[in-house]
Design an enzyme around this catalytic site. Structure first.
Site, PDB file in Angstrom:
ATOM      1  N   LYS A  46       1.013  -1.260  -0.177  1.00  0.00           N
ATOM      2  CA  LYS A  46       0.083   0.439   0.011  1.00  0.00           C
ATOM      3  C   LYS A  46       0.837   1.428  -0.183  1.00  0.00           C
ATOM      4  CE  LYS A  46      -2.947  -4.080   0.661  1.00  0.00           C
ATOM      5  NZ  LYS A  46      -3.712  -3.811   0.089  1.00  0.00           N
TER       6      LYS A  46
HETATM    7  C1  LIG Z   1      -4.250  -5.558   0.842  1.00  0.00           C
HETATM    8  C2  LIG Z   1      -5.810  -5.347   1.432  1.00  0.00           C
HETATM    9  C3  LIG Z   1      -6.488  -6.619   2.428  1.00  0.00           C
HETATM   10  C4  LIG Z   1      -5.289  -6.903   3.960  1.00  0.00           C
HETATM   11  O1  LIG Z   1      -4.266  -5.953   3.922  1.00  0.00           O
HETATM   12  P1  LIG Z   1      -3.193  -6.253   5.029  1.00  0.00           P
HETATM   13  O2  LIG Z   1      -3.342  -5.275   6.078  1.00  0.00           O
HETATM   14  O3  LIG Z   1      -2.366  -6.678   4.810  1.00  0.00           O
HETATM   15  O4  LIG Z   1      -3.923  -7.048   5.980  1.00  0.00           O
HETATM   16  C5  LIG Z   1      -7.731  -5.967   3.215  1.00  0.00           C
HETATM   17  N1  LIG Z   1      -8.035  -5.414   1.375  1.00  0.00           N
HETATM   18  C6  LIG Z   1      -8.124  -4.633   0.763  1.00  0.00           C
HETATM   19  C7  LIG Z   1      -9.124  -4.181  -0.197  1.00  0.00           C
HETATM   20  C8  LIG Z   1      -6.499  -5.071   0.456  1.00  0.00           C
HETATM   21  O5  LIG Z   1      -5.861  -4.349  -0.277  1.00  0.00           O
END
Ligand SMILES: *Cc1c(COP(=O)(O)O)cnc(C)c1O
Length: 379
Positions: free
Chosen positions: A185
């Site tokens: 992210k």
């Molecule tokens: C990356 C992601 C998650 C999970 O995030 P984590 O912090 O790795 O648990 C959940 N939903 C979406 C849409 C994502 O892109």
């Protein structure tokens, strides 16, 4: 591949400042959830326009807590897009409820009032809507519709830090939103997440849920000069973030505006370069908001070469592109789950790819990547 320098799909921007902040947290002797987590919560909530932030160990655990908060139980149905990272659907199963997959619209990859309404039943208790790849969903429309139906709306904002909707930061006005600080992210704490809410009672409950159901946090207990006897008010979880992570997150938060501006510039350049190649449709801002381009995806629409061949060709030329966003209903974990037809979801997951986009991506990199695509288009 000897001699070929690979262009990665994503690189987190981490510098000496983050290393020092982590070191300071360690030298302070306070490494578990403490004052840095509290500061990160306040500052992050302010950046996304929310009243309160509650830091957690990941967005996945944040989504779980959001559903506990809304009292979602076995027998309940929660509508989610299949077109999402699988954590969105999994969170529903964590509380014993049933995920029901809704289709998405082609332009944004997001659920809409219509696609949700098409799979709604009298057991539907909530929707988890995703700001997919940073592209915001229509918050005004979905909040109004879910309020009208009397069901909850959880915003999966994992990818959306720095996106805007109706002129305000994504997350503004959300009943409950969950964020991710995974390195894929825009800003990262290694692993980590945040739940944001406006209602202070929600924030209090979330803080309890992430910390074993305790009515006073361990940090507050240790800081007190008087002995504090905590009580455990309900069966809950250990989903805490560490102060080492929050120290890194505070530095990362300062980088967010610059990261978004740079990604949007690079995305605009991609869009320009791709404009005259037949059969490629790059993602764009929706009418009501701006994406942070967490994922820059391109839909193949009558392209001469198949998506998987494009990926293979790009890899051979040193470009680490990725398949498009996954579809949970096509994975073994969701085999046997009956679902309404999801034609747009299947089209996007099978016929799109994600191009490299990160702070070290150069114009030459972009020219090279688009050059490979142009070559394939004229085969
Ligand atoms: C990356 C992601 C998650 C999970 O995030 P984590 O912090 O790795 O648990 C959940 N939903 C979406 C849409 C994502 O892109």
């Amino acid at each position: 591949m000897a001699g070929v320098q690979v262009i990665p799909v994503m690189i987190p921007q981490l510098g000496e400042e983050e290393a020092q902040a982590a070191a300071e947290a360690i030298r302070s002797g306070w490494v578990a959830q403490g004052p840095r987590v509290a500061r990160f919560e306040t500052e992050f909530a302010a950046v996304v326009g929310a009243g309160h932030g509650v830091a957690v160990s990941s967005c996945t655990t944040g989504l779980h807590l959001a559903l506990v908060l809304l009292d979602i139980k076995p027998g309940d149905e929660v509508i989610v897009p299949s077109l999402s990272f699988i954590a969105t659907a999994n969170a529903v199963r964590y509380v014993g409820a049933t995920p029901v997959f809704a289709d998405v619209e082609l332009a944004t990859g997001n659920v809409t009032v219509e696609t949700i309404d098409a799979v709604r039943t009298d057991r539907t208790r909530a929707v988890i809507a995703v700001h997919q790849g940073g592209v915001p969903f229509d918050t005004a429309a979905l909040r109004k519709a879910t309020d009208g139906w009397g069901i909850g709306l959880v915003e999966d904002a994992a990818c959306a830090a720095g996106s805007t909707v109706y002129g305000a930061p994504a997350g503004t006005g959300a009943k409950v939103a969950a964020w991710s600080f995974h390195p894929r992210k825009l800003i990262t704490t290694g692993e980590g997440g945040m739940v944001t809410v406006d209602d202070p009672a929600f924030a209090t409950r979330l803080k309890r849920l992430r910390e074993h159901g305790m009515n006073v946090s361990a940090a507050d207990r240790h800081a007190s000069k008087q002995p504090v006897l905590e009580a455990y008010l309900e069966t809950a979880y250990n989903y805490r973030m560490t102060d080492i992570q929050a120290a890194v997150g505070l530095v990362q938060l300062g980088r967010l505006p610059g990261l978004v501006a740079q990604r949007r510039e690079l995305a605009a350049r991609y869009q320009e370069l791709l404009a005259d190649i037949d059969g490629l449709v790059p993602v764009r801002d929706p009418a009501y908001g701006q994406t942070n381009y967490q994922s820059f995806w391109v839909l193949l629409d009558g392209f001469r070469v198949s998506r998987d061949e494009v990926l293979t060709e790009l890899a051979a030329r040193g470009v680490s592109a990725r398949r498009g966003i996954m579809a949970a209903h096509l994975e073994p974990a969701y085999e046997g789950v009956t679902t309404a037809p999801l034609p747009v979801t299947e089209r996007i997951t099978r016929e799109s790819l994600i191009l490299p986009l990160h702070h070290q991506l150069t114009e030459e990199n972009q020219n090279h990547i688009v050059g490979v695509l142009r070559e394939l288009a004229s085969r």
